[in-house]
Structures are given as C-alpha cells and as structure tokens.
Scaffold this motif. Structure first.
Motif, PDB file in Angstrom:
ATOM      1  N   LEU A   1      29.968  36.006  43.873  1.00 52.10           N
ATOM      2  CA  LEU A   1      30.542  37.346  43.681  1.00 52.10           C
ATOM      3  C   LEU A   1      32.051  37.260  43.469  1.00 52.10           C
ATOM      4  CD1 LEU A   1      28.703  39.534  46.355  1.00 52.10           C
ATOM      5  CD2 LEU A   1      28.194  39.328  43.937  1.00 52.10           C
ATOM      6  N   LYS A   2      32.696  36.440  44.285  1.00 52.46           N
ATOM      7  CA  LYS A   2      34.161  36.366  44.218  1.00 52.46           C
ATOM      8  C   LYS A   2      34.651  35.615  42.972  1.00 52.46           C
ATOM      9  CE  LYS A   2      38.516  35.978  45.469  1.00 52.46           C
ATOM     10  NZ  LYS A   2      39.425  37.050  45.085  1.00 52.46           N
ATOM     11  N   MET A   3      34.146  34.385  42.807  1.00 52.02           N
ATOM     12  CA  MET A   3      34.746  33.508  41.793  1.00 52.02           C
ATOM     13  C   MET A   3      34.212  33.757  40.384  1.00 52.02           C
ATOM     14  SD  MET A   3      34.759  30.150  44.168  1.00 52.02           S
ATOM     15  CE  MET A   3      35.234  28.933  42.953  1.00 52.02           C
ATOM     16  N   VAL A   4      32.952  34.131  40.294  1.00 51.39           N
ATOM     17  CA  VAL A   4      32.386  34.304  38.948  1.00 51.39           C
ATOM     18  C   VAL A   4      32.565  35.740  38.455  1.00 51.39           C
ATOM     19  CG1 VAL A   4      30.321  34.048  37.511  1.00 51.39           C
ATOM     20  CG2 VAL A   4      30.714  32.464  39.395  1.00 51.39           C
TER      21      VAL A   4
ATOM     22  N   LEU B   1      33.832  47.243  39.862  1.00 51.78           N
ATOM     23  CA  LEU B   1      33.005  46.058  40.081  1.00 51.78           C
ATOM     24  C   LEU B   1      33.791  44.989  40.854  1.00 51.78           C
ATOM     25  CD1 LEU B   1      30.299  44.653  39.087  1.00 51.78           C
ATOM     26  CD2 LEU B   1      31.718  43.639  37.314  1.00 51.78           C
ATOM     27  N   GLN B   2      35.039  44.797  40.440  1.00 50.37           N
ATOM     28  CA  GLN B   2      35.860  43.737  41.044  1.00 50.37           C
ATOM     29  C   GLN B   2      36.036  43.946  42.543  1.00 50.37           C
ATOM     30  OE1 GLN B   2      39.984  43.674  39.830  1.00 50.37           O
ATOM     31  NE2 GLN B   2      40.463  42.116  41.347  1.00 50.37           N
ATOM     32  N   ILE B   3      36.394  45.163  42.921  1.00 46.26           N
ATOM     33  CA  ILE B   3      36.699  45.373  44.347  1.00 46.26           C
ATOM     34  C   ILE B   3      35.440  45.216  45.193  1.00 46.26           C
ATOM     35  CG2 ILE B   3      36.531  47.930  44.312  1.00 46.26           C
ATOM     36  CD1 ILE B   3      39.049  47.714  46.270  1.00 46.26           C
ATOM     37  N   TYR B   4      34.312  45.621  44.631  1.00 51.20           N
ATOM     38  CA  TYR B   4      33.065  45.435  45.382  1.00 51.20           C
ATOM     39  C   TYR B   4      32.746  43.945  45.520  1.00 51.20           C
ATOM     40  CZ  TYR B   4      28.139  45.165  46.507  1.00 51.20           C
ATOM     41  OH  TYR B   4      26.956  44.808  47.100  1.00 51.20           O
ATOM     42  N   CYS B   5      32.788  43.243  44.395  1.00 52.24           N
ATOM     43  CA  CYS B   5      32.416  41.820  44.438  1.00 52.24           C
ATOM     44  C   CYS B   5      33.417  41.006  45.252  1.00 52.24           C
ATOM     45  CB  CYS B   5      32.306  41.262  43.019  1.00 52.24           C
ATOM     46  SG  CYS B   5      30.892  41.917  42.161  1.00 52.24           S
ATOM     47  N   ASP B   6      34.665  41.406  45.207  1.00 54.55           N
ATOM     48  CA  ASP B   6      35.693  40.704  45.970  1.00 54.55           C
ATOM     49  C   ASP B   6      35.421  40.850  47.462  1.00 54.55           C
ATOM     50  OD1 ASP B   6      38.488  40.616  47.334  1.00 54.55           O
ATOM     51  OD2 ASP B   6      38.819  39.731  45.359  1.00 54.55           O
TER      52      ASP B   6
END
Lengths: 314, 496
Positions: free
Chosen positions: B206-209, B244-249
């Motif tokens: 989630l974080k890196m990809v 999307l970014q803040i959730y996955c981060d």
C-alpha cells in the motif's frame, strides 16, 4: 515430536530465505544497467589465480585493448577490468580486489584519468564500477572512501535500490548475458568519424593533483608489495567535438609527461602513445566508435601495435 | 526510523530473532529498549519528551489510586497531568501557530509586534503517544482499569515501537494486559507469524507501490509554485489520487504496525475498515482512523454531553470534536477547516436526516437497492475527497483556488491527449497504479463482505502462503517507489 516440528519449521524458513536471496539476486542482475559493462560478474566466473594480466583504467582502456585477441593470437592471458569513468582511486581499489581474487603477475594501467582529481564521475559510472564487486573488506573500504553521501552508500551494496526503476526499460538483452566476453572484452562495431589526435610537440609538464598522486602511490606500493609488474600507458585521442580547442588535450599530455618522469625512475614503464600516433596509421573514418574512442577495428590495430612493438612483452 | 527504510529492514529481524531467543521474562525489557532505540533513531534528544510523558502519567496513575477516596485530589492530579501532557503538545506543535495567529490578528488592528519564532522540531508521533498516555490516565481516573505498577511495562505500553509514531492509539485495556503476558505468549506459531508477515507485506505494498506512486502525481498538481496552471481534470485526478494516497499511506503504516506487533505476539486494534465504502460521513468516521475517532468519542464527545443535552448542544459538540480533530492533524488553518468541514457534513447529515427520509417516502424510493447504496457511497466519497483538498493544500487559499479551478476550467481532453502522463508518473507507472488499485479494491471488497483477507490467507496451505509472500516481496522491491533518486517518503501521519 515438538522438537522435530520446530527443526522442520526452521529448515523450511532457511530454504525460503535462500530462495528469496536467489530471487533478489536474479532480479538485481536483470534490472542492472549492463550498458556500461558488468565486469566483476565476469571476473568472478574466472578460475581463481588463472589470470596473468589485469587491465585497468577508463573507457579508453577497454576501447583500445582487445583481450580476446591478446589471448588467441599472442597467448597473453588477460582480463579487462576497466570501466567507464574509472578514476584513479577506483583503479586502486579495483587493483586491490583483483589481486585478492586473481593475483595476476602484471597490471596494465591506462592512466588517462591521472590528470584530474575526481574521485567519482557520474552515478551510472560509479555503479558500473561497484555493481557486482564482491562483498568484502575492499568493497566496504572503497564505498566508504569514495561515496561521500552516506545515505547513498547502501545502494552500492544493494543496487536493486538504485536500478529497480529500470523495470520500465527492460528489454530482451537485459535477460541475457552482458555485453562483455568472458574475459571482460568489449566489441564495438559502430563507426563514426574520429577526431584527429593533437600531439604536443614540447616536453612541457604539469604536476598531477595531490589526491590523485596519493592513490597512484598506493597503487605502485600495492603492486610492489604483491610482486606485480605495473605497466602504464595512455592511448591517443582527439577533442570531443569537431572544432573544439585542443588545449585541453595538450594539458593532459603535459600531465602524462609528468607522470612518465615520476614513475620511470621507480622502474615502471610509461608509454605515451600520443608520441607514436603516426606509427599507428589510424584511419579516422573507420577506426573510431565516436570522436575519441576506437571501435573494434581501431581496438585490433592498437592491440597489435602494442604487442608487436614490445610494449606488452609479458 | 521509517518502516520503509533499509534501516528498519535490518532492525526488525534483529529485534524478532533476539526476542525469540531471550528468556520470556525479560521480553518486555528487550522490546522497551528496542522501542526507545527506534524513537532515538529519529532524534535522540526528543526521547526525553516521551520519557517525561511516560513518567508523569505513570506517577499520576499511582497517585490516583492512592487518593481514590479523595475526589478533589484526584481531580487535581488529573488536571495537572493533563496540563503537563497537553502543555508539551502545545509547545512543540502549536506554539508557533498560536504566535503567528496572534501576530496576524494584531496586524488586522494595525498593531505591529516583533516576529517571534520558537525553533523547535515537531517530535515525531507526539500526538499519538500523548493521546495514548492520556487515555490510560483517564481510564485509571474513571476506575475502568487498575494502574500499572511496573514502570517498564507501562513505559513499553506508551512506547511500543510498531505503533509509537503513527498509531493505532491503543487503549490500555487492550494493550497493557498483552504486554504483561508477553512471557506467556507462545511465539512459535507459524500461522501467526505468516499472518504477521503477510500484513506487513500488504502494508509495504500500500505504501510503496500505491501511496508513494500516487504521491508523484499529487505533489505535481499541489505544487505551490505551479498549481495555478492546472484545469479541472488535472485537479480532479490529483484530488482522487490524494484520496487514494492518504488512505494507502496511513492504512499501509497501520498494516505494517499490526503485522509487526503480531509477529511479536501482540494484537493491535484495527484502524481502518474500508472507509471509502462508507454510506455517510458518520459511517466514514466509524471506519477511518478508528482509534482516534473512538478516542475523541470516549474522552471528549461523551464528557461534553454527547447527544444527551439536546440537538443544538449535540451539533455544537460535533463541531468541537471535529474542530479539535482537525487541529490534532496539524497546526494550520487548513487542517482546522478540514475538521470543521467534516463537522458541517456531520451536522448537515444529522439535521437533514428526517427530511431525506420523508422525501424517500414521498417518492416511494427504495433505499435497500444497490443503486441507492452506490449513490450514497459516491456522495460520501466525493464529500470526503473535496475535504481532502483542504487537508493536502499548503494553505486555505491554495485549497480554494484548486477547487475553483476544478469547477471552472473544464478540460476533458487532458484525459486523452497524454497530459496526465507527464505529471509525475508516466504510462507504465499508471499501469502499475491501476493494477494495484484493482488489488486494493478486491481486498477491500472482501473485507466489506465480512471476510477477513488476513485470516483467510493464514488458513491457506503453507506452500501457497510462501509463494505469495515470495513474489510479493520481489514485486514490491521491483515496483515500489524507493531507493536512490527518491527520498524515502515519510508516512503522512508521522507529522501528527
């Protein structure tokens, strides 16, 4: 029973880690940029202590000397360990590692980069030097000495961190072997007009930078301690672009004169091929890959010249 | 130390191996030492703040029990301890913001004061560990739990490294008993270990990809120097990708934290439950950053009276909670506005609930259909996405400008002419991103349908699990955004 289960679990875990290591190594090998060569991998494939002559230096070394030809026609058992942008400190560490791996009897050093005091040039060139170099004390020493940015040092041990983004550019050759032959030889077929070699007519000299001299001294000492014959030379080349002022090339030749005077009293031969450029009978329309580097024709011509004129009388 | 750093990849296996080998009685001491080392890797000096908060709340907990028969003394202890903890938080997080606000207010009435700036770094994770320590204290004050007498166990509760810098903000009821019983935990449980590894791996994915790849686009669109040139569809894409970014981060961090703790034999609470599948803003906050939402509910909303004191008071309480929640996220008006906007969403939702229900009755609208649910989810998602613009923007002004550009510069052609391929990520990155989003969507869908993907994974055969983990690691190493050329991107929630 419980103990057996535990041992089985540990064994499976170790197998998994080993397979993972192999997978990561393979992935690293695939994504690694091989356009600048992958010579350490080739050197590791050689039988221990089977190489007699190691060639070190810059792209001018690997574009000028055909080690396969040296072996096939003259019986000189050599290996090409030169890399693009190999600076003097890099050459010292390459020699140190090569001696550990192969203990050659001769080191041939193409001394072009002795005229400046860069420790590294571009990231790509630095990686082409370090990537594949065996993990060990020499690599650690070299990385700590040459890579100033501490946060980047890790990527010279785990170069997947540097190259992984190349997945976007992967092509078929990336999955095959490198551009080098088993002796690390390069073969460039491309032909472009070469620029005429400007030859300095005087014997003017220019001292080389202190930092570079320090590593040159280390290299000389290293060879003396290990009973290795050191041979130095510079291959001729012209300006980078047509119309450029040849003053820069003249300045380099002054440094080469200085190096000659510095090393020859120590019994180290230094061959300045700028002085023999006419005898080489270069065809500027056919012998060059680009303005400054030989292609395979120039490489063959130069290699034969070096042997047949006694410069490589190993 | 970042989870997505090589330093952590070396640190964590050493922690685990030693943890498994040492006598069980001293496991908690080992974890405490590792947790302090983990924190000190960022800035050794600031560990004193962590220690100060720990010592103060530990002693306060003991005093609260000693003076259990004196409510007045208890109140004083609680008040002093809260003052110290929130004082630390205020000085290090909000002091400069407060000074600047006062300066600006004085400037409005033409009073000029010399510029004052307190030169302090914002300690990583300060809001998380202070809230955790405060929750312990209030629980002890209320008599919900007994105070921990072993200082080192309590210190580990506050500093447990997997959740130290970005949560989940654990409750003492859940975490303290587990720490006390670490010596009884059966470590060699292959299901638990593999489950933990899988959770960590999913977090890294989630974080890196996803998150760090989306960030490349988001950073381009939100660039303070250049954002004004973008039209509707660049802003829309940037807005959706930030959502999307803040959730996955954050969910990525949480997943790594939960996985790491699981490997060490500790079960942390879940912080997310498919928040973008929420059907209302209320529902969203029951699914997003659950540990913080419940913290505010238990320790602020209920004490304020919750919904027991009439509608207006309820709405006021909601606005207070969301305003402070915004402030918790950062010292900036755009964070506060983001919180208040969610408060307005909530209040509006509550206030119009009956009208909407009536309207549905009049229109004889069925609310249990897929299309109606989808409509509600889409509306909720859109409201959340708009609010994220205020969260991500560098200032209120930038957020308003971007939203104005979103509605006023209609340029659908950028979806087709390749413009979106030149804003930080190229076509191949887009392919990876879209594929990864599909994986994320599939996993989220499983969770939404009540299935636990982590549990289901742990029930599969060993070979299957090993193969998935194997190729997962290789894929993340290959397709992750990291390494030379990239700064290892911090988790967004570290700054809170």
């Amino acid at each position: 029973m419980k103990r057996l289960k535990y041992i089985k679990g540990m064994a499976l875990f170790i197998v998994f880690i080993c397979l993972l290591y192999i997978g990561i190594c393979y992935t690293t090998w695939v994504v690694r940029d091989k356009s600048l060569g992958n010579i350490w991998v080739k050197l590791r494939e050689q039988k221990k202590d089977s190489i007699d002559v190691i060639f070190l230096g810059t792209s001018h070394q690997f574009c000028s000397i055909d080690v396969d030809l040296l072996y096939e026609e003259y019986g000189i058992n050599g290996f090409m360990l030169a890399t693009s942008g190999q600076t003097m400190p890099m050459t010292y560490y390459a020699a140190k590692e090569a001696i550990r791996m192969q203990h050659p009897s001769v080191i041939v050093f193409e001394a072009l980069y002795c005229h400046h005091d860069f420790r590294t040039l571009t990231d790509g060139m630095t990686h082409s030097f370090f990537d594949g170099m065996p993990y060990g004390a020499v690599k650690k020493e070299a990385v700590e000495d040459l890579i100033e940015d501490e946060s980047q040092r890790i990527y010279y041990y785990l170069d997947l961190g540097y190259f992984h983004n190349r997945w976007k550019d992967l092509k078929e050759p990336d999955f095959h072997c490198t551009m080098n032959s088993s002796r690390g030889n390069y073969h460039f077929e491309e032909t472009n007009p070469g620029s005429v070699v400007p030859v300095l007519e005087t014997d003017e000299k220019r001292e080389i930078p202190e930092g570079t001299l320090y590593y040159l001294d280390l290299l000389i000492k290293l060879c003396q301690e290990n009973n290795i014959r050191l041979v130095m030379y510079v291959a001729p080349f012209g300006v980078l672009n047509e119309g450029d002022d040849p003053a820069g090339v003249y300045e380099m030749q002054k440094s080469f004169h200085w190096i000659r005077d510095y090393v020859e009293p120590m019994g180290i031969p230094f061959y300045n091929l700028f002085e023999h450029v006419e005898e080489l009978h270069l065809d500027y329309g056919a012998d060059f890959m680009d303005a400054q580097h030989f292609n395979f024709r120039g490489q063959e011509k130069f290699t034969r010249f070096m042997v047949e004129n006694g410069y490589f009388d190993f | 130390m970042l989870f997505n750093s090589l330093q952590f990849l070396a640190f964590f296996p050493v922690v685990v191996i030693v943890y498994f080998l040492i006598p069980s009685k001293i496991r908690y001491l080992w974890l405490l030492a590792c947790s302090y080392y983990f924190y000190m890797c960022w800035n050794p000096k600031y560990v004193l703040l962590l220690l100060a908060s720990t010592v103060v709340t530990y002693l306060a907990g003991l005093f609260l029990v000693r003076w259990s028969d004196s409510p007045k003394r208890k109140k004083w202890v609680l008040a002093i301890c809260l003052l110290i903890n929130f004082g630390i938080l205020f000085v290090f997080k909000y002091a400069n913001f407060a000074i600047q606000t006062i300066e600006k207010l004085l400037g409005l009435v033409h009073i000029t004061v010399p510029e004052v700036t307190i030169r302090l770094l914002l300690p990583v994770g300060i809001s998380f560990y202070i809230f955790q320590a405060v929750s312990y204290l209030i629980d002890v004050y209320r008599g919900d739990i007994k105070p921990e007498r072993n200082f080192f166990i309590y210190a580990l509760f506050v500093s447990f490294f997997p959740q130290l810098v970005a949560g989940p903000i654990e409750r003492s009821r859940n975490l303290l008993p587990q720490i006390r019983n670490l010596n009884k935990t059966h470590l060699w449980d292959s299901k638990r270990l593999l489950g933990g590894c899988a959770l960590m791996l999913y977090g890294f994915f989630l974080k890196m990809v996803i998150a760090d790849r989306a960030a490349l686009f988001v950073d381009t669109v939100f660039d303070v120097e250049k954002y004004s040139v973008y039209g509707s569809f660049e802003v829309l894409t940037g807005m959706l990708l930030f959502t999307l970014q803040i959730y996955c981060d954050f969910a990525g961090y949480t997943s790594i934290a939960i996985g790491a703790a699981k490997i060490l034999g500790v079960e942390l609470m879940d912080n997310f439950n498919t928040p973008y599948f929420a059907v209302s803003i209320k529902d969203f906050w029951n699914r997003w950053h659950i540990s913080l939402s419940t913290w505010f509910r238990d320790y602020l909303y209920f004490p304020l009276g919750g919904s027991r004191k009439g509608k207006l008071r309820k709405y006021l309480n909601i606005m207070i909670v969301f305003g402070l929640s915004g402030m918790w996220h950062g010292a900036g008006w755009h964070y506060i506005f983001w919180g208040l906007l969610h408060g307005v969403y909530r209040v509006t939702g509550e206030a119009t609930l009956k009208i909407r229900q009536k309207w549905n009755q009049i229109c004889k609208k069925r609310t249990d259909t897929f299309s109606h649910q989808l409509w509600k989810r889409t509306c909720t998602f859109s409201l959340v996405a708009v609010a994220w613009v205020f969260f991500r923007a560098a200032s209120l002004r930038q957020a308003v400008d971007l939203l104005f550009q979103l509605v006023s510069r209609f340029n659908p052609w950028v979806l087709f002419d390749g413009t979106l391929l030149n804003l930080g990520i190229d076509a191949k990155d887009w392919n990876v991103l879209i594929l990864s989003i599909l994986i994320l969507f599939a996993v989220s869908l499983c969770r939404h349908w009540g299935k636990q993907p982590a549990k289901a994974f742990a029930e599969q055969g060993l070979l299957f699990q090993a193969v998935v983990i194997y190729f997962g690691i290789i894929a993340i190493l290959l397709f992750g955004v990291y390494g030379a050329g990239y700064e290892a991107a911090q988790f967004i929630y570290f700054q809170f």
